[in-house]
Scaffold this active site. Sequence first.
Site, short mmCIF file in Angstrom:
data_model
loop_
_atom_site.label_atom_id
_atom_site.label_comp_id
_atom_site.label_asym_id
_atom_site.label_seq_id
_atom_site.Cartn_x
_atom_site.Cartn_y
_atom_site.Cartn_z
N CYS A 1 0.82 -1.22 0.00
CA CYS A 1 0.00 0.00 0.00
C CYS A 1 0.85 1.27 0.00
CB CYS A 1 -0.93 0.02 1.20
SG CYS A 1 -2.01 -1.39 1.25
N HIS B 1 -3.14 7.14 2.74
CA HIS B 1 -3.56 5.85 2.20
C HIS B 1 -4.96 5.56 2.75
CE1 HIS B 1 -3.93 1.79 1.12
NE2 HIS B 1 -3.66 1.28 2.30
N ASN C 1 -9.98 -0.20 0.30
CA ASN C 1 -8.52 -0.12 0.24
C ASN C 1 -8.05 -0.67 -1.11
OD1 ASN C 1 -5.75 -0.53 0.50
ND2 ASN C 1 -5.86 -1.46 2.52
N1 ACO Z 1 -18.18 -8.41 9.82
C1 ACO Z 1 -18.59 -8.67 11.07
N2 ACO Z 1 -17.74 -8.99 12.06
C2 ACO Z 1 -16.44 -9.03 11.76
C3 ACO Z 1 -15.94 -8.78 10.47
C4 ACO Z 1 -16.87 -8.47 9.48
N3 ACO Z 1 -16.52 -8.19 8.21
N4 ACO Z 1 -14.61 -8.90 10.48
C5 ACO Z 1 -14.26 -9.21 11.74
N5 ACO Z 1 -15.36 -9.30 12.49
C6 ACO Z 1 -15.45 -9.65 13.93
C7 ACO Z 1 -14.22 -10.36 14.43
O1 ACO Z 1 -14.30 -11.73 14.16
C8 ACO Z 1 -14.27 -10.03 15.91
O2 ACO Z 1 -15.18 -10.91 16.51
P1 ACO Z 1 -14.84 -11.54 17.98
O3 ACO Z 1 -14.73 -10.33 18.88
O4 ACO Z 1 -16.02 -12.41 18.24
O5 ACO Z 1 -13.55 -12.26 17.81
C9 ACO Z 1 -14.88 -8.63 15.94
O6 ACO Z 1 -15.51 -8.44 14.66
C10 ACO Z 1 -13.84 -7.55 16.13
O7 ACO Z 1 -12.77 -7.77 15.23
P2 ACO Z 1 -11.48 -6.87 15.23
O8 ACO Z 1 -10.48 -7.45 14.29
O9 ACO Z 1 -11.07 -6.61 16.65
O10 ACO Z 1 -12.11 -5.53 14.63
P3 ACO Z 1 -11.42 -4.16 14.46
O11 ACO Z 1 -12.23 -3.13 15.12
O12 ACO Z 1 -9.94 -4.21 14.76
O13 ACO Z 1 -11.58 -3.93 12.89
C11 ACO Z 1 -10.31 -4.10 10.86
C12 ACO Z 1 -11.03 -4.85 11.97
C13 ACO Z 1 -11.33 -3.27 10.12
C14 ACO Z 1 -9.69 -5.12 9.91
C15 ACO Z 1 -9.23 -3.19 11.46
O14 ACO Z 1 -8.47 -3.91 12.39
C16 ACO Z 1 -8.33 -2.58 10.42
O15 ACO Z 1 -8.74 -1.77 9.61
N6 ACO Z 1 -7.03 -2.95 10.47
C17 ACO Z 1 -6.06 -2.38 9.54
C18 ACO Z 1 -6.14 -3.08 8.25
C19 ACO Z 1 -5.39 -2.33 7.20
O16 ACO Z 1 -5.51 -1.15 7.09
N7 ACO Z 1 -4.60 -3.00 6.39
C20 ACO Z 1 -3.98 -2.23 5.36
C21 ACO Z 1 -2.88 -2.75 4.73
S1 ACO Z 1 -3.39 -3.62 3.33
C22 ACO Z 1 -2.03 -3.89 2.29
O17 ACO Z 1 -0.94 -3.48 2.53
C23 ACO Z 1 -2.31 -4.73 1.09
#
Ligand code: ACO
Length: 330
Positions: free
Chosen positions: A116, A257, A287
């Site tokens: 990214c 980004h 993204n």
């Molecule tokens: N729908 C519903 N529930 C979900 C989903 C979904 N799509 N995805 C995860 N959950 C659940 C999880 O299983 C978890 O459930 P649990 O508590 O029973 O275990 C709960 O939601 C919370 O999950 P978290 O991972 O803690 O959620 P978080 O608030 O951290 O959000 C997210 C997740 C959106 C992925 C966030 O962590 C994020 O944006 N991280 C950064 C990702 C990123 O920007 N990557 C970029 C680089 S990409 C590249 O370089 C190619």
Amino acid sequence: MSTRSTVILGTGSYAPERVLTNAELAKAVDTSDEWIRTRTGISERRIAAPGESTSDMGVQAARRALVNAGLTPADIDLLVVATITPDYVMPAASCLIQHKLGLRTSTTCFDLNAACSGFLFALDTVCAMVGSGRYQKALVIGVEKLSAIIDWQDRTTCVLFGDGAGAAVIGTSPEPGIGLLGTRLGTSGEHVELLYIPRGGTSAPATAESIAAQDHCIRMKGKEVFKLAVRAMDEAARDILEQHQLRADHISLVIPHQANLRIIEAISEYLDLPMERFFVNVDRYGNTSAASIPIALDEARRAGRIKSGDLTLLVAFGAGLTYGSALIRW
Ligand code: ACO
């Protein structure tokens, strides 16, 4: 140090027609529009048409950037394509784009993989090459077909990504103090396994079992990446401002980004710079990895949010982990 100012002469972007909404995803995996919007800020994303390749999308964005710059393919002597989703593992997507776009065979073409952060790494590379005087006019393209490397059964990743392309034409100006003023790039290789494609590379070639398990798709530990992303982007932004003896409020527009609205909001808070100074389109595209910043840059320019004399800060992070910032005076 550049011997002459390296400037952006034009920008262009391309998004495939097909819009995939949160509601459609909620029919395929256990998620909801509400969860996706509140956790990520994403409402919809674009998906490439069947048969539409990374190079096809890159060509579209490049053509628009060339028109915007008032140049033709014959003017270009350097092409750098930032992507993690080339049409083939070998050769580079830039080779396909060179041919489809009709660039001269004497054009230096190569791909660059910094996930990214790819557009920032490519912009820095190209500006150094053009600034040295060895190249005159360059194309930088950030393009991804992430839909091809997503596990559509994995709700923790499939809701986040989209396809698209953005491009910029780079040249020089005799006017000092404009264009790319500097970059601050970084890499934290110890975090590779937080965000990667486990199988299909040379360390673990794909097998029938690994393909059935979708291990040739993106795997991510989202929570950990989130924290590191905020820290790295904040550090990259602060460092470059300090290097140039600037304060955050000197920046007219930050183009971050577009991974997650909450990450952008956290950077806004850390830098004490209001969200009005941040360009956001993650709601419409999700993204798009290396395409995210050049698409946003093009949309910001076309929306009139960048004026002559303005200072723009680009800031990114991605798999690697890679991260960085770039400062541009228009
Ligand atoms: N729908 C519903 N529930 C979900 C989903 C979904 N799509 N995805 C995860 N959950 C659940 C999880 O299983 C978890 O459930 P649990 O508590 O029973 O275990 C709960 O939601 C919370 O999950 P978290 O991972 O803690 O959620 P978080 O608030 O951290 O959000 C997210 C997740 C959106 C992925 C966030 O962590 C994020 O944006 N991280 C950064 C990702 C990123 O920007 N990557 C970029 C680089 S990409 C590249 O370089 C190619």
